[in-house]
Design an enzyme around this catalytic site. Structure first.
Site, PDB file in Angstrom:
ATOM      1  N   GLY A  75      -7.887   6.588   5.003  1.00 43.57           N
ATOM      2  CA  GLY A  75      -7.979   5.755   3.807  1.00 43.57           C
ATOM      3  C   GLY A  75      -7.586   6.534   2.569  1.00 43.57           C
ATOM      4  N   GLU A 111      -7.422  11.422   7.110  1.00 36.71           N
ATOM      5  CA  GLU A 111      -6.014  11.211   6.749  1.00 36.71           C
ATOM      6  C   GLU A 111      -6.032  10.334   5.514  1.00 36.71           C
ATOM      7  OE1 GLU A 111      -2.365   8.649   7.082  1.00 36.71           O
ATOM      8  OE2 GLU A 111      -3.100   8.927   9.140  1.00 36.71           O
ATOM      9  N   ASN A 155      -3.828  -1.104   6.746  1.00 39.16           N
ATOM     10  CA  ASN A 155      -2.364  -1.227   6.692  1.00 39.16           C
ATOM     11  C   ASN A 155      -1.716  -1.289   8.074  1.00 39.16           C
ATOM     12  OD1 ASN A 155      -3.087   1.554   6.904  1.00 39.16           O
ATOM     13  ND2 ASN A 155      -1.028   2.143   6.313  1.00 39.16           N
ATOM     14  N   GLU A 159       0.408   8.301  -5.544  1.00 35.53           N
ATOM     15  CA  GLU A 159       0.709   7.431  -4.412  1.00 35.53           C
ATOM     16  C   GLU A 159       0.950   6.007  -4.923  1.00 35.53           C
ATOM     17  OE1 GLU A 159      -0.852   6.820   0.099  1.00 35.53           O
ATOM     18  OE2 GLU A 159      -2.391   6.906  -1.458  1.00 35.53           O
ATOM     19  N   CYS A 188       1.257   4.726   5.762  1.00 37.57           N
ATOM     20  CA  CYS A 188       0.710   6.057   5.480  1.00 37.57           C
ATOM     21  C   CYS A 188       1.818   7.073   5.289  1.00 37.57           C
ATOM     22  CB  CYS A 188      -0.199   6.500   6.624  1.00 37.57           C
ATOM     23  SG  CYS A 188      -1.626   5.431   6.903  1.00 37.57           S
TER      24      CYS A 188
END
Length: 459
Positions: A207, A229, A132, A360, A263
């Site tokens: 990821g 993360e 991303n 998410e 994120c």
């Protein structure tokens, strides 16, 4: 032999492909990197810093090529100019603080003893980077790991297949030895086998929660450090004294930029009931002004999601919420093709019974709820399995600090969102993962303490 393919979200074509290394070939590559580590660590710190920053500059010189390449790989519009600003800012900060962060901790010296703690590199650091923000997320670890004296093996996401290759080539051309910083193409099974064999001395993974769990399972029993993360469901909270226009602009941008694939993007917003209607009205106006389209078109403000399956998950969350009583405020854009090109959406009449407020989304959708006071907002912000950032909007710094102290998160923002300050530790809690990158703490995680207790001969 496994072939890794980057499928462009622009048109579904194969943009790039590379053959994954066999397990034996990967082992040989990592042995080469491991053999090079002692000599790299023995170089003066200033020399390592200079070489790393030369590599960073070499990436900057390629930005005109990188920007459209990123658009083709993961869909970000070219109008936003790529990632070199953040890439350079993060590496530069870590270079500037390296000497102090890695300096010996002096414990004391007298006539009999000299005692100190030294930060020493782990050895070989394995960086598994996401698609991303492929350059910025990679440099978070690559730069400080190399500066600290580690050698680095980088494995990039298949969606941004060319990024690691381009980074390694640029750093090599700038003078970083090829066996000090290696890019590799690996499939999941080979990656897990290497981790289980203790091929690496430290692992940094960015990821999905599932991917992070797989990394930890592979490393189980090896005592290899794993920093992760993972997912996020970051909240924004607009208090009754907030600058409304600034809050709307900041939070909507944080929810929708990069097609919501950030994120620390904002995925749920809680607004004091006195401002709720005005906030929603202004947010809808902003989103209706977006132009969805081909990211290579400079007029496009919202590109496709990186893959149709990511868009399908967002559509499913929106559809389920609407079926359960949520109100969708944005009519379907003409460019929405039912695939990667997705209408951005604002939802109200939402609750935490809906997946769109719990799971998410990682896409251009945000649910907005009214709240009566700080206590209700804190309860809702903490009602999540994730904890990366929280964005608080108020004119009262002390109030923001008090609320922030009660929010289960890694970073508290006031009157801003979706930003990574390299002077602060980038970290999370709960299912967002553990560990921390950047800042002095980033150096501490990329090294280990080694104590020296030296007795002097006095006669």
């Amino acid at each position: 032999m496994t072939t890794l393919r980057c499928i462009s979200p622009i048109d579904g074509s194969v943009f790039a492909e590379r053959e994954a290394l066999s397990l034996e070939a990967a082992r040989a590559e990592i042995r080469r990197v491991r053999d090079a580590q002692p000599a790299w660590a023995a170089r003066p710190l200033a020399e390592r810093v200079e070489l790393v920053m030369a590599g960073v500059a070499a990436i900057g010189a390629q930005n005109d090529e990188i920007v459209p390449e990123l658009a083709r790989m993961m869909g970000r519009p070219v109008r936003y100019g790529g990632e070199f600003g953040g890439f350079n800012e993060r590496a530069s900060h870590m270079a500037q603080i390296a000497a102090d962060s890695l300096a010996d901790i002096e414990v004391g010296e007298d006539a009999q003893f000299k005692r100190y703690i030294r930060r020493v590199p782990h050895g070989v650091v394995f960086v598994v980077a996401p698609w991303n923000y492929p350059y910025m997320t990679a440099i978070n670890t690559v730069a400080p790991a190399l500066i600290a004296g580690n050698t680095v093996v980088l494995k990039h996401a298949t969606q941004t297949l060319l990024v690691g290759e381009r980074m390694a080539r640029a750093f090599h051309q700038a003078g970083v030895p090829e066996d000090v910083f290696a890019n590799v193409f690996l499939d999941h099974d080979t990656t897990s086998s290497l981790i289980g064999e203790k091929a690496f001395d430290f692992i940094n993974f960015t990821g999905s929660v599932g991917g992070g769990a797989a990394m930890e399972r592979a490393a189980a029993g090896t005592f290899t450090g794993v920093s992760t993360e993972l997912g996020g469901k970051d909240p924004g909270y607009v208090m009754e004294d907030a600058d409304l226009d600034a809050a709307v602009a900041g939070l909507v941008d944080a929810a929708m930029f990069n097609t919501g694939q950030c994120c620390c993007g904002i995925e749920r917003i809680y607004v004091h009931e006195s401002l709720f209607d005005a906030f929603v009205e202004k947010a809808v106006e902003i989103v209706n002004g977006y132009k969805l389209g081909n990211p290579l078109d400079p007029d496009t403000t919202l590109g496709p999601m990186a893959h149709p399956r990511f868009a399908a998950e967002v559509r499913a969350q929106v559809d389920e919420a609407v079926a359960s009583g949520a109100k969708a405020h944005i009519e379907r854009f003409a460019e929405d093709d039912g695939g990667a090109y997705l209408t951005p959406q604002i939802l109200t009449n939402v609750s935490h019974d809906m997946r769109v407020m719990r799971d998410e989304s990682f896409g251009p959708v945000v649910g907005i709820m009214p709240v009566k006071d700080d206590a209700e907002a804190i309860r809702l912000m903490n009602d999540s399995e994730y904890g990366l950032t929280a964005s608080l909007w108020t004119r009262d710094l002390d109030r923001a600090a008090r609320v922030g102290d009660q929010v289960q998160t890694g970073t508290v923002f006031m009157n801003r969102a979706d930003y990574l300050d390299p002077g602060l530790c980038w970290t999370g809690c709960k299912n967002t993962g553990r560990g921390g990158g950047l800042s002095v703490i980033g150096y501490h995680n990329l090294t280990r303490p080694k104590s020296y207790h030296l007795k002097k001969v006095t006669s």
